[in-house]
Enzyme design. Structure first.
Site, PDB file in Angstrom:
ATOM      1  CG  PHE A   9       1.659  -1.267   5.273  1.00  0.00           C
ATOM      2  CD1 PHE A   9       2.073  -2.196   4.326  1.00  0.00           C
ATOM      3  CD2 PHE A   9       0.460  -1.499   5.940  1.00  0.00           C
ATOM      4  CE1 PHE A   9       1.311  -3.327   4.048  1.00  0.00           C
ATOM      5  CE2 PHE A   9      -0.302  -2.633   5.665  1.00  0.00           C
ATOM      6  CZ  PHE A   9       0.129  -3.550   4.721  1.00  0.00           C
ATOM      7  CG  ASP A  10       8.276   3.120   4.261  1.00  0.00           C
ATOM      8  OD1 ASP A  10       8.327   4.178   4.907  1.00  0.00           O
ATOM      9  OD2 ASP A  10       8.730   2.999   3.119  1.00  0.00           O
ATOM     10  CG  LEU A  11       3.063   6.456   2.047  1.00  0.00           C
ATOM     11  CD1 LEU A  11       1.793   5.624   1.887  1.00  0.00           C
ATOM     12  CD2 LEU A  11       2.703   7.895   2.407  1.00  0.00           C
ATOM     13  CG  ASP A  12       7.262   8.249   0.400  1.00  0.00           C
ATOM     14  OD1 ASP A  12       6.033   8.254   0.299  1.00  0.00           O
ATOM     15  OD2 ASP A  12       7.931   9.276   0.609  1.00  0.00           O
TER      16      ASP A  12
END
Length: 216
Positions: A9-12
């Site tokens: 997953f990317d976060l932001d």
């Protein structure tokens, strides 16, 4: 298609809603150095790449100073401007409880990534966290994804990268993993669709049937 066991997953803008924080931080910084020249629509192209890249393209000589200015504001306002996206916590929890291998792959520096994960109580679900501090090359280069896969003991064939930016989709393609865009991206569904992710999620819960988790 191999069974998906590994989810990156990317976060932001993907797991946590930092859009208001990021836009506010960019506007604060850009209008400090270039008074009155930037409004919200002008900020979207800066979202995604590392700060050094975004500010370096504007003024290489003041890049470091601008990054410091941005990060100071961003840290100060982090907890008041970051919110959760619907369905994220429940989805990540379900993946974790079903034994999927989970990692964060972000272009942010590590302390900010941990701050965001802790704020939304997501940190316990992630055994591997790859940030800008752990790599030589940020997304869309495949290095961050490759590092996460090595750390998790996974192969590209069993992994998928989830993100809100074209850098995430391209990094996935470059690393040979599947990719999914999130329709709640600040840049819009159409922008992401242009880069041809394998899947498009309208809600994070849409990921569960894709990877084989039975839902009621």
């Amino acid at each position: 298609m191999s069974r998906i066991t590994t989810i990156l997953f990317d976060l932001d803008g993907t797991l946590i809603n930092t859009n208001d924080l990021i836009i506010s931080s960019f506007l604060h910084t850009l209008n400090h150095y270039y008074p009155g020249q930037y409004e919200e629509k002008d900020v979207h192209p800066f979202m995604g790449p590392p700060l050094e890249e975004s500010f370096g393209g504007l003024d290489p000589d003041r890049m470091e100073e601008m990054c410091v200015h941005y990060r100071a504001y961003n840290h100060e306002h982090h907890d008041s401007l970051v919110t959760e996206f619907e369905g994220v916590y429940e989805t990540v929890q379900a993946l974790y409880e079903n034994g999927y291998k989970l990692a964060i792959v972000s272009t942010k520096v590590r302390d900010v990534v941990l701050k965001g994960l802790d704020l939304m109580n997501l940190r316990p679900f992630f055994e591997v966290i790859i940030t800008l501090d752990e790599v030589e090359n940020a997304k869309p280069h495949p290095e961050p994804i490759e590092k996460a896969l090595v750390a998790l003991g996974s192969s590209p064939e069993e992994a998928i990268m989830i993100g809100d930016n074209h850098h995430d989709i391209l990094a996935g393609k470059n690393a040979g993993v599947l990719s999914a865009g999130v329709a709640w991206s600040a840049k819009g569904r159409e922008h992401l669709a242009h880069y041809e992710p394998d899947f498009m999620l309208d809600n994070m819960k849409d990921l569960l049937p894709i990877v084989g988790v039975q839902t009621a």
